[in-house]
Scaffold this active site. Structure first.
Site, PDB file in Angstrom:
ATOM      1  N   LEU A  17       0.780  -1.308   0.020  1.00 22.02           N
ATOM      2  CA  LEU A  17      -0.117  -0.102   0.058  1.00 22.02           C
ATOM      3  C   LEU A  17       0.907   1.315  -0.119  1.00 22.02           C
ATOM      4  CD1 LEU A  17      -2.773  -1.053   2.505  1.00 22.02           C
ATOM      5  CD2 LEU A  17      -2.822  -1.034   0.037  1.00 22.02           C
ATOM      6  N   GLY A  20       6.893   4.334   4.219  1.00 18.77           N
ATOM      7  CA  GLY A  20       7.142   5.418   4.717  1.00 18.77           C
ATOM      8  C   GLY A  20       8.614   5.569   5.661  1.00 18.77           C
ATOM      9  N   GLY A  21       8.583   6.451   6.401  1.00 18.08           N
ATOM     10  CA  GLY A  21      10.097   6.634   7.170  1.00 18.08           C
ATOM     11  C   GLY A  21      10.120   5.546   8.203  1.00 18.08           C
ATOM     12  N   MET A  22       9.118   4.600   8.582  1.00 19.29           N
ATOM     13  CA  MET A  22       9.533   3.500   9.541  1.00 19.29           C
ATOM     14  C   MET A  22       9.422   2.133   8.765  1.00 19.29           C
ATOM     15  SD  MET A  22      10.410   4.439  12.797  1.00 19.29           S
ATOM     16  CE  MET A  22       9.734   3.009  13.812  1.00 19.29           C
ATOM     17  N   LYS A  39       2.608  -3.453   8.759  1.00 22.95           N
ATOM     18  CA  LYS A  39       3.642  -2.570   8.635  1.00 22.95           C
ATOM     19  C   LYS A  39       4.840  -3.245   9.290  1.00 22.95           C
ATOM     20  CE  LYS A  39       3.828   1.870   9.578  1.00 22.95           C
ATOM     21  NZ  LYS A  39       3.317   3.145  10.113  1.00 22.95           N
ATOM     22  N   ASP A 133       3.003  13.053  12.106  1.00 25.47           N
ATOM     23  CA  ASP A 133       2.916  12.978  10.745  1.00 25.47           C
ATOM     24  C   ASP A 133       1.347  13.440  10.086  1.00 25.47           C
ATOM     25  OD1 ASP A 133       3.881  13.123   8.046  1.00 25.47           O
ATOM     26  OD2 ASP A 133       3.880  10.793   7.994  1.00 25.47           O
TER      27      ASP A 133
END
Length: 516
Positions: A17, A20-22, A39, A133
């Site tokens: 999907l 991101g940063g993590m 995630k 964020d």
């Protein structure tokens, strides 16, 4: 179900999907075929010794929040080579996609968006969590209001700051100035991002431009926000939230309260126009310049085309308290009194007034419970039914702007009857079962025919009955209160637990009498 992208634990990965940063977010399916969002930490961050600690703190924070504004944390595994977090999956268009497709929002739509996001942040902040964020791509637009998503880089207020010097986790164009100036980052950073997001929805333009990271940082640090096109009714709140000094920004709870009033006033054009001219707080100083800011090594990557295409993502919010418990407040965060700054207008007193009213009710109730211990059950039952009827009555007229008081009075008898019937089943049955067990054990596993004459067993059973009822109704109030910002939960929570308090006071008096 086999995943096209393989499996992670018991989950079949179906589609990526976004990134991101993590880490990366995947649409996945569990063994029952239900969709979830997984995630996974990025390989580059996984090499960082503090990455697992950041994720562990994130998960613990998520489990401290319970709110419909927040995605539920379903599962997590930090022990494998690729730690992952599993959250509730929600499909929908983001605010970014909505504006790109339909253009800027109308003023009524903006007020609904602004109020919903402010309320979500107020609940999150009450749990001691900073999202860090907030941006158009992290807001889902649904028929029942906006949903804040993706807490992948959220930071708990009571946790040690873990971001290393020179590392930036976030989206530059929607970051607060303190993120670039190596200053303390807290709840005001989310308020700043809230303002930039609302301004984008109003204008269709990114609030601090679309230039390089450095140019966006300069605009943010110097208060160069593009607010042309923001409706006058919202402009004072947006400007106040963009103030360069974090301490001078309004809290999310205060914003939610002001916007709730604005939403009510919008039905009356003269009042709305007047409110639009008032200033919620001092405007940000456009001449402020900040030196010494560190440029981020690498801004967070934008959503992938797949994410933009599907509009699918996880519902954000649960984090922080993370995942579970919206009423908790931590030292260093906004005052607990702001917990839902929108608690206004349900007819239930709060603060000192609530304590005075409840005290006046409690005294005669305790006297009756001491003289007639079995009356404790009746007192608790009546208080539970009244509490449920109060919030149910508020729910019935929640969308009515006029004649709300009249409609509430008119509908109250029916609401009271419904509350009585439902309370008999829940929490009545489980509370009665617990009370029976307490009575049976206290009476020596033998209940006499005239059990109500046994003072000690009945008193203990009354305490158990009151505590169970208060606990169940208290959680019920938290759950429904998150959907109704105007509900005065403080007074309702106190009323819900008053039955247990009366029972405990009666038990204390009975205990003292044994030694006199």
């Amino acid at each position: 179900m086999s995943g096209r992208l393989g499996r992670v634990g018991p989950y079949a990965l179906l589609e990526r999907l976004g990134r991101g940063g993590m880490g990366e977010v995947y649409l996945a399916a569990n063994r029952r075929g239900e969709h979830v969002a997984v995630k996974m930490l990025r390989d580059t961050i996984d090499a960082d010794g503090g990455a697992r600690l950041r994720l562990d703190r994130e998960i613990r924070a998520l489990r401290r929040v319970e709110s419909p504004y927040v995605a539920e944390v379903v599962d997590a595994d930090l022990s494998g080579d690729r730690p992952y977090l599993v959250m509730e999956y929600i499909e929908g268009a983001t605010l970014l996609e909505h504006v790109q497709k339909n253009g800027p929002m109308t003023e009524p739509e903006l007020i609904t968006l602004a109020q919903g996001l402010a309320t979500a942040l107020a609940i999150i902040h009450a749990g001691g969590v900073v999202h860090r964020d907030v941006k158009p791509a992290n807001v889902l637009i649904r028929d029942d209001g906006p949903v804040l998503i993706d807490f992948g880089i959220a930071q708990v207020l009571d946790a040690t700051r873990l971001t290393m010097t020179g590392t930036f986790l976030g989206t530059p164009g929607y970051a607060a100035p303190e993120l670039f100036a190596d200053e303390t980052v807290g709840e005001p950073a989310d308020v700043h991002a809230w303002a930039a997001t609302v301004a984008f929805a109003a204008t269709g333009r990114h609030t601090f431009g679309r230039g390089t990271v450095q140019s966006q940082m300069y605009a943010i640090l110097n208060g160069k926000a593009d607010l042309a096109g923001v409706p006058g009714a919202l402009l004072p709140l947006v400007r106040a939230a963009l103030h360069r000094d974090p301490a001078r920004r309004p809290t999310a709870a205060l914003l939610a309260d002001r916007l709730a009033r604005l939403a009510r006033a919008s039905a009356d054009p003269p009042r709305a126009a007047k409110q639009g001219r008032t200033r919620a707080d001092q405007e940000p100083d456009d001449d402020v310049a900040v030196s010494g800011a560190e440029a981020p090594d690498e801004p967070e990557q934008a959503e992938t085309p797949s994410q933009r295409k599907t509009g699918k993502t996880t519902k954000g919010g649960k984090q922080g308290k993370d995942g579970r418990s919206p009423g908790r407040k931590r030292a260093g965060s906004a005052p607990a009194a702001d917990e839902s700054a929108a608690e206004a207008g349900s007819g239930i007193p709060t603060g000192s007034a609530a304590l005075l009213v409840l005290g006046l009710i409690a005294v005669p109730c305790v006297v009756v419970a001491v003289v007639y211990p079995v009356a404790t059950f009746v007192i608790t039952g009546v208080l539970v039914v009244l509490t449920r009827a109060a919030w149910a009555s508020h729910w019935v007229v929640r969308n009515r702007q006029r004649a709300r008081g009249f409609l509430r009075v008119l509908s109250f008898p029916l609401v009271l009857t419904g509350s009585l019937v439902t309370a008999l089943a829940w929490p009545g049955l489980p509370a009665a079962a617990v009370a029976f067990v307490a009575l049976w054990l206290t009476a020596g596993t033998h209940i006499d025919i005239e059990w109500w004459t046994q003072v000690v067993p009945v008193t203990v059973a009354g305490v158990a009955f009151g505590v169970v009822n208060g606990g169940i109704i208290g959680r019920e109030i938290e759950r429904v209160g998150a959907r109704m910002p105007g509900l005065r939960r403080e007074g309702l929570r106190a009323l819900a637990v008053l039955g247990g308090f009366v029972a405990l006071c009666a038990a204390a008096v009975q205990t003292v009498s044994l030694f006199v």
